[in-house]
Design a protein around this motif. Structure first.
Motif, short mmCIF file in Angstrom:
data_model
loop_
_atom_site.label_atom_id
_atom_site.label_comp_id
_atom_site.label_asym_id
_atom_site.label_seq_id
_atom_site.Cartn_x
_atom_site.Cartn_y
_atom_site.Cartn_z
N LEU A 107 0.92 2.52 -6.61
CA LEU A 107 1.41 2.72 -5.25
C LEU A 107 0.36 3.52 -4.48
O LEU A 107 -0.17 4.51 -5.00
N ILE A 108 0.06 3.07 -3.27
CA ILE A 108 -0.80 3.82 -2.36
C ILE A 108 0.00 4.10 -1.10
O ILE A 108 0.60 3.18 -0.53
N ALA A 131 -7.90 -0.48 -0.18
CA ALA A 131 -6.59 -0.19 -0.77
C ALA A 131 -6.13 -1.36 -1.65
O ALA A 131 -5.63 -1.15 -2.77
N TYR A 132 -6.32 -2.56 -1.17
CA TYR A 132 -5.93 -3.74 -1.94
C TYR A 132 -6.67 -3.77 -3.28
O TYR A 132 -6.06 -3.99 -4.34
N SER A 133 -7.98 -3.52 -3.22
CA SER A 133 -8.79 -3.54 -4.44
C SER A 133 -8.39 -2.43 -5.40
O SER A 133 -8.52 -2.57 -6.62
N SER A 134 -7.89 -1.31 -4.86
CA SER A 134 -7.55 -0.16 -5.68
C SER A 134 -6.17 -0.26 -6.32
O SER A 134 -5.81 0.57 -7.15
N GLY A 138 0.66 -6.29 -8.64
CA GLY A 138 2.04 -5.87 -8.43
C GLY A 138 2.17 -4.53 -7.74
O GLY A 138 3.28 -4.11 -7.38
N GLY A 139 1.04 -3.83 -7.51
CA GLY A 139 1.06 -2.55 -6.82
C GLY A 139 1.31 -2.72 -5.34
O GLY A 139 1.09 -3.79 -4.77
N ALA A 245 -0.78 -9.31 -5.18
CA ALA A 245 -0.28 -10.36 -6.05
C ALA A 245 -0.69 -10.11 -7.49
O ALA A 245 -1.77 -9.58 -7.76
N GLY A 246 0.17 -10.52 -8.41
CA GLY A 246 -0.10 -10.32 -9.83
C GLY A 246 -1.13 -11.28 -10.37
O GLY A 246 -1.54 -12.22 -9.71
#
Length: 246
Positions: A107-108, A131-134, A138-139, A245-246
């Motif tokens: 979670l960010i 943020a997406y890369s981090s 599923g986060g 996405a997972g």
């Protein structure tokens, strides 16, 4: 120097930005909001964490918390807050334009309109890409801002806020066809006046949701408050959440 790089601003106006009531609200919301639900031990990043307003309650709730901020002064206050509360957190000085930890977080969160700081729109999109890369698959990313629709209901009326030993006078100005907001603060205390000017991008729900989707987030949702209520004419904030996405 950009306004957000000025530590004198963060220190000089800390009483306005981070009053005790804000910490109390963060404690309550972290404990009760469905938007802050996570598994015990989840890895959580508070991006632009300031003086640990959310870092402390997130750690108390059982998260493995990292706080990132550009300001050395705010990070020092964050360390003091964590020590006082008896919680552990990793605190990192970094620019959100550059900070990436691939797949590190479940979670960010980015709170209190700490998104939209950069003059170039592409830079704000870079923050979302980072943020997406981090996030782990599923986060989720949770961003809290004042949306255009909410702001339109009260912007333009000067405000005066009393703080310890002084008063802050605030004036907001809409710029560039409702794409930017300039906020001017004047702190009068002990017979002296201190001024600051903050400039940030403005986003509607549709615009910020579209940016999330451009980066690749799925299941993007907009909320009007931390109780998960819809973003409608009763909204207090614009809260956007998307999932990697997972």
């Amino acid at each position: 120097m950009h306004w957000y790089e000025d530590d004198d601003l963060w220190v000089g106006f800390a009483d306005v930005m981070f009053p005790p009531s804000r910490a109390e609200e963060a404690e309550r919301l972290t404990a009760t909001s469905p938007l802050f639900e996570f598994a015990d031990g989840a890895k959580v990043l508070d991006l632009a964490c300031g003086p640990a307003i959310h870092v402390v309650p997130l750690a108390r709730k059982g998260a493995d918390v990292t706080g990132v901020d550009l300001s050395p002064a705010m990070l020092e206050r964050a360390r003091e807050a964590c020590e006082s509360a008896g919680v552990a957190a990793k605190l990192i000085q970094a620019d959100m334009l550059e900070y990436v930890e691939p797949g590190a977080y479940d979670l960010i969160v980015n709170m209190y309109t700490s998104f939209g700081y950069f003059t170039e729109p592409g830079d704000n999109l870079t923050v979302l890409r980072n943020a997406y890369s981090s996030l782990a698959p599923g986060g989720r990313l949770l961003i809290d801002v004042l949306g255009k629709e909410v702001l339109a209901g009260w912007v333009g009326r000067p405000k005066a806020v009393d703080i310890d030993g002084g008063t802050v006078f605030m004036r907001d100005t809409i710029l560039d066809d409702w794409t930017r907001l300039e906020t001017e603060w004047t702190l009068v205390r002990d017979g002296a006046a201190k001024q600051a000017s903050i400039l940030s991008f403005l986003y509607s729900a549709a615009e910020l949701k579209a940016l999330f989707e451009t980066v690749g987030f799925t299941g993007v949702e907009c909320f009007g408050d931390f109780d998960g209520s819809p973003y409608d004419n009763h909204a207090r904030r614009l809260i956007v959440r998307g999932e990697r996405a997972g």
